[in-house]
Design a protein around this motif. Structure first.
Motif, short mmCIF file in Angstrom:
data_model
loop_
_atom_site.label_atom_id
_atom_site.label_comp_id
_atom_site.label_asym_id
_atom_site.label_seq_id
_atom_site.Cartn_x
_atom_site.Cartn_y
_atom_site.Cartn_z
N SER A 15 72.88 23.44 33.45
CA SER A 15 71.79 23.19 34.27
C SER A 15 71.09 22.02 34.11
N GLY A 16 70.10 21.48 34.91
CA GLY A 16 69.41 20.38 34.58
C GLY A 16 70.10 19.07 34.65
N ILE A 17 69.63 18.19 33.65
CA ILE A 17 70.13 16.85 33.81
C ILE A 17 71.81 16.98 33.51
N ASP A 191 61.93 17.40 36.38
CA ASP A 191 61.80 18.73 37.04
C ASP A 191 63.39 19.83 36.78
N THR A 192 63.25 20.31 35.67
CA THR A 192 64.31 21.22 35.35
C THR A 192 63.74 22.56 34.99
N ASN A 193 65.01 23.51 34.65
CA ASN A 193 64.25 24.64 34.41
C ASN A 193 63.81 24.80 32.78
N ILE A 194 63.91 23.70 32.19
CA ILE A 194 62.99 23.57 30.91
C ILE A 194 61.48 24.16 30.97
N LYS A 207 55.16 20.08 39.65
CA LYS A 207 56.75 19.55 39.56
C LYS A 207 57.08 18.71 40.60
N LYS A 212 63.53 13.79 39.08
CA LYS A 212 64.68 14.93 39.47
C LYS A 212 65.71 14.51 38.54
N ALA A 213 66.54 15.56 38.17
CA ALA A 213 67.75 15.55 37.30
C ALA A 213 68.70 14.29 37.94
#
Length: 242
Positions: A15-17, A191-194, A207, A212-213
């Motif tokens: 996920s994310g970065i 803006d990630t699921n962290i 957010k 953004k990632a």
């Protein structure tokens, strides 16, 4: 820029970065050994890729906090692809809520330090052992603006990122005249699921102001496309006009 034949190890790839960087690297023709703690989430992330990209990924469930798991993952990457050209350390966790030092328990301290600092160290150590054999490679550590400015309520997170920054700078110094480059990227809020792990929900409006990632993934591509004679120690990136 094309990365045909280049082999990258990416942590936090589910996920994310990490996921955004994996997509970007694959899009340029790289092979990717994708690491993440949760095997199911990692499998889902890989399955979400277009077929032409998916065939160039090897998913390796691994907890970066675990020394033997890290060593196995790096051995597996070399076994599959023959080498490691790039390591991107994107795995990370944050504090669930702001806490002063006197409010923090040891379990919370260990949870963050073991991933953000110990995990980064273990991955870097195993990468360097393999890259040194070929005197070639690029290590990119995802830090944070918190690695340069600490706030009272984010003490553990900042401490973990300051530590990872020191580790990064030490590796830069040690490898200055070799074929191995080391760089950090220090983003502001992304803006990630962290943010979903926070005690208090973060609003959609907030957010929307974050990076953004994919922005960070673009910077990863920029760094590895620099000529071998060019070194960038750190890139700090923040939202503009927010």
């Amino acid at each position: 820029m094309e990365l045909n034949g280049t082999v990258a190890v990416v942590t936090g790839a589910s996920s994310g970065i990490g996921l955004a960087a994996m997509r970007a690297l694959l899009g340029k023709g790289a092979y990717v050994a994708a690491l993440a703690r949760d095997a199911d989430r990692l499998s889902h992330a890989i399955e979400s890729l277009p077929p032409e990209l998916k065939r160039n990924v090897t998913g390796i469930p691994a907890d970066v906090r675990n020394e033997s798991a890290v060593r196995f993952a790096m051995d597996e990457a070399v076994s599959v692809y023959g080498k490691i050209d790039i390591l991107l350390n994107a795995a990370g966790v944050s504090m669930r809520e702001k806490q002063l030092v006197q409010e923090i328990d040891l379990a919370e301290w260990n949870r963050i330090m073991e991933t953000n600092l110990t995990g980064t160290f273990l991955m870097c150590r195993e990468a360097l052992l393999r890259m040194s054999e070929r005197n070639s490679g690029y290590i990119i550590n995802i830090l944070s603006t918190a690695a340069f400015q600490a706030s009272g309520g984010d003490s553990i997170y900042s401490a973990s990122k300051y530590g990872a920054r020191a580790l990064t700078e030490a590796m830069i110094s040690a490898n200055r005249h070799t074929g191995i480059r080391v760089t950090s990227i220090s983003p502001g809020a992304v803006d990630t699921n962290i943010w979903s792990h926070k005690t208090k929900p973060v609003s959609a409006e907030k957010k929307a102001t974050m990076l953004k990632a994919e922005h960070i993934a673009d910077i990863v591509l920029f760094l590895i496309s620099r000529p071998p004679s060019v070194h960038i120690e750190n890139i700090t990136v923040t939202p503009w006009n927010r």
